[in-house]
Design an enzyme around this catalytic site. Structure first.
Site, mmCIF file in Angstrom:
data_model
loop_
_atom_site.group_PDB
_atom_site.id
_atom_site.type_symbol
_atom_site.label_atom_id
_atom_site.label_comp_id
_atom_site.label_asym_id
_atom_site.label_seq_id
_atom_site.Cartn_x
_atom_site.Cartn_y
_atom_site.Cartn_z
ATOM 1 N N HIS A 101 1.483 13.079 3.251
ATOM 2 C CA HIS A 101 -0.962 12.837 2.948
ATOM 3 C C HIS A 101 -0.335 12.596 1.459
ATOM 4 C CE1 HIS A 101 1.295 17.008 3.304
ATOM 5 N NE2 HIS A 101 0.011 17.096 2.685
ATOM 6 N N HIS A 103 -3.124 14.121 -1.647
ATOM 7 C CA HIS A 103 -4.232 14.302 -1.226
ATOM 8 C C HIS A 103 -5.506 14.485 -2.688
ATOM 9 C CE1 HIS A 103 -2.711 18.842 0.290
ATOM 10 N NE2 HIS A 103 -1.689 18.446 -0.330
HETATM 11 P P1 AMP Z 1 0.588 20.308 1.722
HETATM 12 O O1 AMP Z 1 1.974 19.758 2.541
HETATM 13 O O2 AMP Z 1 1.167 21.153 0.560
HETATM 14 O O3 AMP Z 1 0.545 19.040 0.675
HETATM 15 O O4 AMP Z 1 -0.608 20.503 2.637
HETATM 16 C C1 AMP Z 1 -1.362 20.599 3.493
HETATM 17 C C2 AMP Z 1 -2.893 20.594 2.978
HETATM 18 O O5 AMP Z 1 -3.093 20.390 4.510
HETATM 19 C C3 AMP Z 1 -3.318 21.780 3.164
HETATM 20 O O6 AMP Z 1 -3.900 21.560 0.997
HETATM 21 C C4 AMP Z 1 -3.893 22.286 3.784
HETATM 22 O O7 AMP Z 1 -5.445 23.418 3.291
HETATM 23 C C5 AMP Z 1 -4.444 21.366 4.678
HETATM 24 N N1 AMP Z 1 -4.444 21.299 6.076
HETATM 25 C C6 AMP Z 1 -3.683 22.556 6.777
HETATM 26 N N2 AMP Z 1 -4.086 22.301 8.138
HETATM 27 C C7 AMP Z 1 -5.373 21.094 8.080
HETATM 28 C C8 AMP Z 1 -6.568 20.633 8.636
HETATM 29 N N3 AMP Z 1 -6.520 21.429 10.521
HETATM 30 N N4 AMP Z 1 -7.152 20.009 8.323
HETATM 31 C C9 AMP Z 1 -7.711 19.982 7.020
HETATM 32 N N5 AMP Z 1 -6.236 19.937 6.004
HETATM 33 C C10 AMP Z 1 -5.310 20.669 6.654
#
Ligand code: AMP
Ligand code: ZN
Length: 142
Positions: A101, A103
Site C-alpha cells: 500500500h 500512503h
Molecule cells: P503500514 O503497514 O505501517 O504502512 O501502515 C498500515 C496502515 O493501515 C496504518 O496507517 C493503519 O492506520 C492502516 N489501517 C489498518 N487497518 C485499516 C483499516 N481497516 N482501514 C483503513 N486503514 C487501516
C-alpha cells in the site's frame, strides 16, 4: 490471489468496510483509519502482494498511475497544498500491514510534520563508497 487472513484482502472482498474514495479493476483507494491528517488515504493493488519487493512491474505502474488523481482530489477535498507519498516495505521500515500500500498524506505549510530527518555523509568519499556498493548490488542482481 487473495489471502484469507489479510486485512486489506478482506477490505477488497467487502468483508470489512472501508471509506472508499477510488477504484479500478486492479486498484482501490480508501481512507486510512488512523490518519496522520484527515484525508490520509491508502492506495492498494486489489491483488495480494506483500510490498514493493513482490509487486509486479505492470501492476506497480497502474498503482502509481492512480496516485496523481487521488492525491489531487485529496488536496481539493481537504484544502491541503501538498501530498507525501509513503510506502513502508518490511517491518524495519514500519510496515504493519503486509499487503502492499501507498500512503497519500495531505500536507499544509507549517503543519509541523517532519518525515525525513537528514544526516549528511561524513565526507564525499563515504557517499561515493555507498553509491559504489549499491551499483555493485544492482549489477549482481541483488
Ligand atoms: P503500514 O503497514 O505501517 O504502512 O501502515 C498500515 C496502515 O493501515 C496504518 O496507517 C493503519 O492506520 C492502516 N489501517 C489498518 N487497518 C485499516 C483499516 N481497516 N482501514 C483503513 N486503514 C487501516
Ligand atoms: Zn492482502
Amino acid at each position: 490471489m487473495d489471502h484469507a487472513d489479510c486485512i486489506f484482502c478482506k477490505i477488497v472482498r467487502g468483508e470489512i468496510p472501508c471509506a472508499k474514495v477510488y477504484e479500478t479493476d486492479e486498484v482501490l483507494a480508501f481512507l486510512d483509519i488512523a490518519p496522520v491528517a484527515p484525508g490520509h488515504a491508502l492506495v492498494i493493488p486489489k491483488a495480494h502482494h506483500v510490498n514493493l519487493f513482490d509487486l509486479p512491474e505492470a501492476l506497480g505502474g497502474r498503482l502509481f498511475a492512480a496516485l496523481a488523481p487521488v492525491a489531487a482530489a485529496i488536496q481539493a477535498a481537504t484544502g491541503a497544498t501538498g501530498i507525501n507519498v509513503q510506502m513502508n516495505n518490511n517491518a524495519a521500515a514500519g510496515q504493519v500491514v503486509f499487503h502492499a500500500h501507498l500512503h497519500l498524506i495531505p500536507r499544509r505549510e507549517g503543519d509541523g510534520l517532519r518525515l525525513w530527518p537528514g544526516h549528511p555523509y561524513a565526507d564525499a568519499a563515504a557517499m561515493e563508497a555507498m553509491a559504489q556498493a549499491v551499483r555493485q548490488a544492482i549489477a549482481s542482481g541483488r
